[in-house]
Structures are given as structure tokens and as C-alpha cells.
Write a protein that holds these residues in place. Structure first.
Motif, PDB file in Angstrom:
ATOM      1  N   ARG A  43       1.222  -1.287   0.447  1.00 17.96           N
ATOM      2  CA  ARG A  43      -0.219  -0.012   0.219  1.00 17.96           C
ATOM      3  C   ARG A  43       0.772   1.427  -0.421  1.00 17.96           C
ATOM      4  O   ARG A  43       2.196   1.475   0.535  1.00 17.96           O
ATOM      5  CB  ARG A  43      -1.187  -0.129   1.260  1.00 17.96           C
ATOM      6  CG  ARG A  43      -1.723  -1.545   1.163  1.00 17.96           C
ATOM      7  CD  ARG A  43      -3.261  -0.852   2.381  1.00 17.96           C
ATOM      8  NE  ARG A  43      -4.155  -1.831   2.018  1.00 17.96           N
ATOM      9  CZ  ARG A  43      -4.288  -3.006   2.341  1.00 17.96           C
ATOM     10  NH1 ARG A  43      -3.507  -3.645   3.523  1.00 17.96           N
ATOM     11  NH2 ARG A  43      -4.707  -4.021   2.506  1.00 17.96           N
ATOM     12  N   TRP A 101       5.375  -7.848   5.113  1.00 15.64           N
ATOM     13  CA  TRP A 101       3.940  -7.903   5.468  1.00 15.64           C
ATOM     14  C   TRP A 101       4.049  -9.441   4.675  1.00 15.64           C
ATOM     15  O   TRP A 101       3.106 -10.414   5.133  1.00 15.64           O
ATOM     16  CB  TRP A 101       3.579  -7.122   3.978  1.00 15.64           C
ATOM     17  CG  TRP A 101       2.166  -7.570   3.111  1.00 15.64           C
ATOM     18  CD1 TRP A 101       1.570  -7.218   4.004  1.00 15.64           C
ATOM     19  CD2 TRP A 101       1.782  -8.732   2.612  1.00 15.64           C
ATOM     20  NE1 TRP A 101      -0.079  -8.165   3.740  1.00 15.64           N
ATOM     21  CE2 TRP A 101       0.179  -8.669   3.049  1.00 15.64           C
ATOM     22  CE3 TRP A 101       2.214  -9.008   1.437  1.00 15.64           C
ATOM     23  CZ2 TRP A 101      -0.321  -9.577   1.617  1.00 15.64           C
ATOM     24  CZ3 TRP A 101       1.847 -10.143   0.463  1.00 15.64           C
ATOM     25  CH2 TRP A 101       0.451  -9.955   0.335  1.00 15.64           C
ATOM     26  N   ARG A 131       1.740 -11.620   6.963  1.00 14.41           N
ATOM     27  CA  ARG A 131       0.185 -12.418   6.185  1.00 14.41           C
ATOM     28  C   ARG A 131      -0.045 -13.779   6.766  1.00 14.41           C
ATOM     29  O   ARG A 131      -0.728 -14.045   6.977  1.00 14.41           O
ATOM     30  CB  ARG A 131       0.213 -12.298   5.027  1.00 14.41           C
ATOM     31  CG  ARG A 131      -1.114 -12.508   4.012  1.00 14.41           C
ATOM     32  CD  ARG A 131      -1.973 -11.594   4.713  1.00 14.41           C
ATOM     33  NE  ARG A 131      -3.344 -12.188   3.563  1.00 14.41           N
ATOM     34  CZ  ARG A 131      -4.355 -11.474   3.346  1.00 14.41           C
ATOM     35  NH1 ARG A 131      -4.531 -10.201   3.841  1.00 14.41           N
ATOM     36  NH2 ARG A 131      -5.163 -11.710   3.303  1.00 14.41           N
ATOM     37  N   ALA A 134     -11.394  -4.089  12.119  1.00 19.05           N
ATOM     38  CA  ALA A 134     -12.793  -4.771  12.677  1.00 19.05           C
ATOM     39  C   ALA A 134     -14.342  -4.041  12.661  1.00 19.05           C
ATOM     40  O   ALA A 134     -15.095  -4.258  12.249  1.00 19.05           O
ATOM     41  CB  ALA A 134     -13.074  -6.156  13.213  1.00 19.05           C
ATOM     42  N   THR A 186     -15.485  -1.421  10.305  1.00 20.15           N
ATOM     43  CA  THR A 186     -16.380  -1.811   9.267  1.00 20.15           C
ATOM     44  C   THR A 186     -17.146  -2.269   9.438  1.00 20.15           C
ATOM     45  O   THR A 186     -18.757  -2.419   8.124  1.00 20.15           O
ATOM     46  CB  THR A 186     -15.240  -2.899   8.410  1.00 20.15           C
ATOM     47  OG1 THR A 186     -14.712  -3.816   9.568  1.00 20.15           O
ATOM     48  CG2 THR A 186     -14.254  -2.095   7.714  1.00 20.15           C
ATOM     49  N   ARG A 207      -3.239   0.596  -3.302  1.00 21.04           N
ATOM     50  CA  ARG A 207      -1.747  -0.144  -4.020  1.00 21.04           C
ATOM     51  C   ARG A 207      -0.562   1.050  -4.790  1.00 21.04           C
ATOM     52  O   ARG A 207      -0.900   1.880  -5.421  1.00 21.04           O
ATOM     53  CB  ARG A 207      -2.280  -1.147  -4.945  1.00 21.04           C
ATOM     54  CG  ARG A 207      -2.521  -2.021  -4.464  1.00 21.04           C
ATOM     55  CD  ARG A 207      -2.521  -2.783  -3.876  1.00 21.04           C
ATOM     56  NE  ARG A 207      -3.147  -3.902  -3.500  1.00 21.04           N
ATOM     57  CZ  ARG A 207      -4.363  -4.403  -2.546  1.00 21.04           C
ATOM     58  NH1 ARG A 207      -4.088  -3.181  -2.067  1.00 21.04           N
ATOM     59  NH2 ARG A 207      -4.895  -5.324  -2.112  1.00 21.04           N
ATOM     60  N   PRO A 258     -16.062  -4.869  -2.573  1.00 19.35           N
ATOM     61  CA  PRO A 258     -15.993  -4.708  -0.713  1.00 19.35           C
ATOM     62  C   PRO A 258     -15.020  -5.128   0.514  1.00 19.35           C
ATOM     63  O   PRO A 258     -14.472  -4.367   0.737  1.00 19.35           O
ATOM     64  CB  PRO A 258     -16.935  -4.917  -0.396  1.00 19.35           C
ATOM     65  CG  PRO A 258     -17.733  -6.181  -1.268  1.00 19.35           C
ATOM     66  CD  PRO A 258     -17.347  -5.835  -2.209  1.00 19.35           C
ATOM     67  N   PHE A 259     -14.447  -6.434  -0.939  1.00 21.82           N
ATOM     68  CA  PHE A 259     -13.024  -7.178   0.609  1.00 21.82           C
ATOM     69  C   PHE A 259     -11.583  -6.553  -0.245  1.00 21.82           C
ATOM     70  O   PHE A 259     -10.756  -7.066   0.466  1.00 21.82           O
ATOM     71  CB  PHE A 259     -13.544  -8.155   1.530  1.00 21.82           C
ATOM     72  CG  PHE A 259     -14.689  -8.210   1.972  1.00 21.82           C
ATOM     73  CD1 PHE A 259     -14.560  -7.710   3.528  1.00 21.82           C
ATOM     74  CD2 PHE A 259     -15.696  -8.554   1.505  1.00 21.82           C
ATOM     75  CE1 PHE A 259     -15.336  -8.276   4.135  1.00 21.82           C
ATOM     76  CE2 PHE A 259     -16.796  -9.117   2.448  1.00 21.82           C
ATOM     77  CZ  PHE A 259     -16.593  -8.229   4.083  1.00 21.82           C
ATOM     78  N   GLY A 260     -12.250  -5.618  -1.082  1.00 25.47           N
ATOM     79  CA  GLY A 260     -10.860  -6.172  -2.382  1.00 25.47           C
ATOM     80  C   GLY A 260     -10.732  -7.244  -2.715  1.00 25.47           C
ATOM     81  O   GLY A 260     -11.786  -7.845  -2.787  1.00 25.47           O
ATOM     82  N   ARG A 280      -3.830 -10.174  -1.357  1.00 27.59           N
ATOM     83  CA  ARG A 280      -3.672  -8.726   0.177  1.00 27.59           C
ATOM     84  C   ARG A 280      -5.017  -8.271   0.208  1.00 27.59           C
ATOM     85  O   ARG A 280      -5.145  -6.602   0.998  1.00 27.59           O
ATOM     86  CB  ARG A 280      -2.594  -7.701  -0.927  1.00 27.59           C
ATOM     87  CG  ARG A 280      -2.439  -6.433   0.995  1.00 27.59           C
ATOM     88  CD  ARG A 280      -1.288  -6.222   1.030  1.00 27.59           C
ATOM     89  NE  ARG A 280      -1.095  -5.424   2.102  1.00 27.59           N
ATOM     90  CZ  ARG A 280       0.490  -5.020   3.013  1.00 27.59           C
ATOM     91  NH1 ARG A 280       1.072  -4.574   1.635  1.00 27.59           N
ATOM     92  NH2 ARG A 280       0.432  -4.889   3.696  1.00 27.59           N
ATOM     93  N   CYS A 309      -8.895  -8.633   2.197  1.00 28.86           N
ATOM     94  CA  CYS A 309      -9.575  -8.708   3.188  1.00 28.86           C
ATOM     95  C   CYS A 309      -9.064  -9.539   4.251  1.00 28.86           C
ATOM     96  O   CYS A 309      -9.566 -10.271   4.217  1.00 28.86           O
ATOM     97  CB  CYS A 309     -10.465  -7.768   3.712  1.00 28.86           C
ATOM     98  SG  CYS A 309     -11.440  -8.219   5.257  1.00 28.86           S
TER      99      CYS A 309
END
Ligand code: HEM
Length: 511
Positions: A106, A128, A132, A321, A324, A389, A448-450, A454, A456
């Protein structure tokens, strides 16, 4: 100082004029960025770029208006920082999935407090990847299934709280109701903390989460300076856009939960915090106190999670969390209150499939019409308005030249309301997402969650929580509008999260 021997001008005035001229040259040079790349876009104002539009209209309306005017790939500026705004599905697919290795990070054009450098949302490259891969297992479907009893407990309080608040036909402010429920759920699934914020409206967890997030403002002087002088980012650091006192509250809460766990050493916890504790290695370096050089993935794996990483990510999860999920629930209740046919059909399906049993991970995920309703709410009121991004190297995206470091942002509402992809987009119509129609949805137009590696990380948890809450609510109440309900709801323009500006007042009629 003599000018052409005709008149004299004080030296200080000359200095000021020269400085102004240099600053103007600086901003004009910066803001010619997209002209040099031959990318269209609205003319920026020196120094401010398009900040005035963002303040006046908010990201959602500004992006939608500009997309209409300049098309699905245009250049805009936050101060002197260029941002490419993209709503072309093919470009989005390339960036989020196919060319992910070129857009892993990002943008970090503005560097916030060092504390959040270790947060998964902010971390870059191999760091990252390590975070992750360490944190992802917490959100597997098996882990979610095991969390059902925890959420079930929070649901009991939600229903009880809704009954109390709606007694005597009183209207209920749904954002508050769901905010407290969401906080209880994240505290118990994430940290094993039994926080009963629902029966305590002044609960410190809710108060501090709200306080932490509501302070994000373009009025912050450091933030403005960093936007106007991006070249000084090495010096303009430690920008705290989140309320520090509120963050300190969460740091203390997490530290004390960590200390309890380490002391008890029972190993019976299966939550997010425990997973991080397991990934913590005592001999690891502590990035909280040392400026660590970038390591490779294997070196990160070997050193394990540091205390600083555990803390930053615990707090990030609460903040990611809270707003959203509670906004998704707030708008879902609004959509059901204003679309009785959908509410009745959904209740009938819930009665058929679940009856009077408690909602669980299994039974709510089997309810197709619930899934359709939640998706349609997310289309119309996507809690997150932009996905961002950064190009990690010079590259091209569907033929458009993208220099290294450019912030490429996707406007979610522009996609979700585009008449090319959605017929009559202003209409709340869950049938768009029916099994027969779903295949007709153009890929990469519902985000909505990408998307991609990467996306959500908490999507499954959010959907489980939201679906269980909607099912429990409809088992117990009819959701109705009241004279105080704002139709349509005004959206708070100050934030990048979709939230009702004036609260959401509805009536809950007990069944
Ligand atoms: C309705 C609820 C939610 C929505 C709409 C939502 C939406 C999003 C979006 C749009 C992104 C950016 C994805 C991308 O850049 O492609 C994101 C990232 C993220 N979300 Fe969520 N989110 C929700 C709930 C949650 C929950 C419950 C958690 C955690 C418990 C969570 C944790 C995160 C994290 C940590 C990231 C960053 C992931 C990374 O950088 O690897 N979110 N979310």
C-alpha cells in the motif's frame, strides 16, 4: 534593496517574494506529474491539489463525479501527492492479481507513527508476506467454526440490549447498537476478553475505538505539510492521525492480556492473540526499540513476531474490524427497514432453515438469500471507499505507464454504482446476487473486501458475525423505519469509511 535605481524594497520582502516564487515553482512542477504521463484529470489547485474537493464532497462523491467526467483512469492530487484513480476492471484485475508482485504494497506516501510500521495493513514487501502468512491461519473456516459459541454469547447480549432499547416503541440508534456488538465480538474472538460493552454504553473499549478513529482529519497540520511537501517525508514522520490516548488504552489492554496469557501458560486459547504469542520468539529482536533493516522472508520467519508486531497487529485488528462490520450491520438494517418485501422473504427463509435454533457458522453460511442480501448491502454501502496499492517498480498497467512509487487507488463506490455493470444501481435488489444472476456480474466490479493476495484478511469473520447478527435480529424483531429515519441516509464525508452522518434511527418491533 534598490530596484533599477528607481525605488527601494525592504530585503525581507524580496526574500519572502523569492520564497513564494520557489514554492509556486515546486507545486507547479509536482502537479504537472500527470500531464507528463499524458493522463487526464481535473486541474489541481497549487499546494492543495484536490484537497478542497475531498473536504467538501468526501472521497465517495468526488471519485464518482470525477469518474463520470474523466473516465476510468484519471489523475488527482492530495496536496502535491499524485494519485491515479482507477475503475477499469481489467486494470484492477492486473493490479490486484496478475501483476501483484509489482503492486504488493500500500502507498506509504505519508509516514504515520512508527508504532504502526509493524501493522499488516501498513507493512511492506517481505515483512508484509511474513505477517500475512503468520496471521492468516487465524481466519480459516475451521477457526471460525470454533468461534461460533463466542459470537453466540455476544448475540444473546445484542438481542437483550435491542429489547431494552426498543421497549415502549422507542427508536433505536442502530450504529450504537451494532458498534457495541461488534466490539464485544472482536474482543472475545480476538483476545478472549469478555467485554460487555452492550450493557454498558460508556464502555471504554467502544469509547476508545470510536475516539481512535474519529480523529482522522485533513486538519492535522503535520498531515497537511506531508501532503504539500512529499519530498520531506523522511523528516515529517510520526504523524499521529489516530488519537494517541485511545491507542494507549488499547496498548495497555493488549499488554495486560499478553501478560495474563504468559503467566497462565494454559495453551487453551485458540484466538488471534494466542496465534501471535505462539509466533513470538523470546530471542527475537524487538523492533519497538531498534530501527530494523529489511529482512528476507526466511529471516523474519526465524526471528518470529516481536512484541511490537504483536501489539500493532492486535490493535489494527480491533480498528479494522470495528467500523467496517458495525457499518455493514447498520446499513443492512436500514435496507431491510426500507424494503419490507426483502425483509419478509429473508425472515421466511430463516424460519425455514434455522427455525428457532441459534444462528451458527454452518446454518448462516447455508442461507443463500442472506448472502444475497448482505452482498447487496455491501454493494450499495461498501464500508471501505478506496483500495490502494503502490507500484514497487516502473511498470505499465494495460498500456498506461506507471512510475515506481505511484499511488494507484480504486474507487469502490464508482464501480458499485456504474450503470455499465449494474442495472438501476440505486435500487436495493439482492436478486443481482442470486445463483442464477451471480455469473453475470462482471469480474472485478464488486470489491467490498478487495481482491487478490492482499484482500481483507478478516472477511470470513466479518461475514460470519454480520450474518449471525442479522439472522438473530430477524428471528426476534420486525425492523421498521420511524419518523426520525433519514431516507436516504446522509453519508459522513469526513471519513473514507461509509457511515451515516446523523446516526441510523429505526424501530424494532418484537415478534
Ligand atoms: C464488513 C467488514 C469488513 C470490510 C468491508 C472490510 C474491508 C476491507 C478492505 C476493502 C480491505 C483492503 C483490501 C485490499 O486492499 O485489497 C481490508 C483489509 C484488511 N482488513 Fe478488512 N474489512 C472488514 C472486516 C475486517 C475484520 C473483521 C478484520 C479483522 C478481524 C479485518 C482486517 C483487515 C486487515 C488486517 C486488512 C489488511 C490486510 C493486508 O494488508 O494484508 N477486516 N478490509
Amino acid at each position: 534593496m534598490e530596484v533599477l535605481g528607481l525605488f527601494s524594497v525592504p530585503t525581507w520582502l524580496v526574500v519572502i517574494l523569492v520564497v513564494i516564487a520557489l514554492l509556486l515553482m515546486y507545486t507547479v512542477h509536482k502537479q504537472r506529474y500527470f500531464k507528463r504521463l499524458e493522463i487526464p484529470g481535473p486541474t489541481p489547485i497549487p499546494f492543495l491539489g484536490h484537497l478542497h474537493h475531498i473536504i467538501k464532497k468526501g472521497f465517495q462523491d468526488m471519485d464518482m463525479e470525477m469518474t463520470q467526467k474523466y473516465g476510468n483512469c484519471f489523475g488527482a492530487f492530495i496536496g502535491n501527492i499524485p494519485q491515479l484513480i482507477v475503475t477499469d476492471p481489467e486494470m484492477i484485475k492486473q493490479m490486484l492479481v496478475k501483476q501483484f508482485s509489482e503492486f504488493t504494497d500500500r502507498p506509504r506516501t505519508i509516514r504515520f507513527t512508527k508504532f504502526f510500521d509493524s501493522a499488516i495493513t501498513v507493512a511492506q514487501g517481505e515483512h508484509w508476506k511474513f505477517l500475512r502468512s503468520t496471521l492468516s491461519p487465524t481466519f480459516s473456516s475451521n477457526k471460525m467454526r470454533n468461534m461460533t459459541p463466542l459470537i453466540s454469547k455476544c448475540l444473546d447480549s445484542l438481542i437483550q440490549n435491542a429489547k431494552t432499547l426498543s421497549e415502549g416503541g422507542k427508536t433505536v440508534e442502530m450504529r450504537k447498537l451494532f458498534g457495541a456488538f461488534t466490539m464485544d465480538a472482536i474482543c472475545s474472538t480476538g483476545f478472549g476478553l469478555q467485554v460487555d460493552s452492550q450493557s454498558n454504553p460508556d464502555d471504554p473499549f467502544v469509547k476508545n475505538a470510536t475516539k481512535a478513529l474519529e480523529n482522522i482529519s485533513v486538519g492535522n497540520v503535520k498531515l497537511l505539510l506531508a501532503a504539500i511537501f512529499p519530498d520531506l517525508k523522511t523528516f515529517i514522520r510520526e504523524i499521529s492521525i489516530l488519537d494517541q490516548e485511545a491507542i494507549d488504552f488499547f496498548i495497555q489492554a493488549t499488554k495486560s492480556a499478553l501478560a495474563d496469557r504468559r503467566e497462565a501458560q494454559s495453551g487453551s486459547y485458540r484466538d488471534f492473540l494466542q496465534l501471535m504469542i505462539n509466533a513470538h520468539k523470546e530471542e527475537g529482536t524487538d523492533a519497538e526499540n531498534s530501527e530494523e533493516k529489511d529482512l528476507g522472508f526466511d529471516a523474519y520467519k526465524k526471528r518470529g513476531m516481536t512484541d511490537a508486531e504483536v501489539l500493532a497487529n492486535a490493535i489494527t485488528f480491533v480498528l479494522a474490524a470495528y467500523d467496517t462490520t458495525s457499518n455493514l450491520l447498520t446499513f443492512a438494517s436500514y435496507c431491510l427497514a426500507t424494503n419490507h418485501d426483502v425483509q419478509d422473504r429473508l425472515r421466511t427463509k430463516i424460519n425455514e432453515e434455522i427455525g428457532e435454533s441459534k444462528p451458527t457458522y454452518e446454518n448462516v453460511f447455508n442461507l443463500t438469500y442472506l448472502d444475497m442480501t448482505v452482498n447487496e448491502t455491501l454493494r450499495m454501502y461498501s464500508p471501505v471507499q478506496r483500495l490502494s496499492r503502490m507500484a514497487v517498480l516502473d511498470t505499465t498497467l494495460c498500456g498506461v505507464k506507471i512510475p515506481k512509487g505511484l499511488d494507484v487507488s480504486i474507487s469502490i463506490p464508482s464501480l458499485h454504482y456504474d450503470t455499465k455493470y449494474w442495472e438501476n444501481p440505486q435500487k436495493f435488489d439482492p436478486d443481482r446476487f442470486s445463483p442464477e444472476n451471480k455469473d453475470r456480474i462482471h469480474p472485478f466490479t464488486f470489491l467490498p473486501f478487495g481482491e487478490g493476495p492482499r484482500n481483507c484478511i478478516g472477511m470470513r469473520l466479518a461475514l460470519m458475525e454480520a450474518k449471525m447478527a442479522i439472522a438473530a435480529l430477524l428471528q426476534n424483531f420486525r425492523i421498521l423505519t420511524s419518523p426520525e429515519t433519514e431516507i436516504p441516509p446522509k453519508i459522513d464525508k469526513r471519513r473514507g469509511v461509509t457511515e451515516p452522518l446523523n446516526g441510523m434511527y429505526l424501530r424494532l418491533e418484537a415478534l
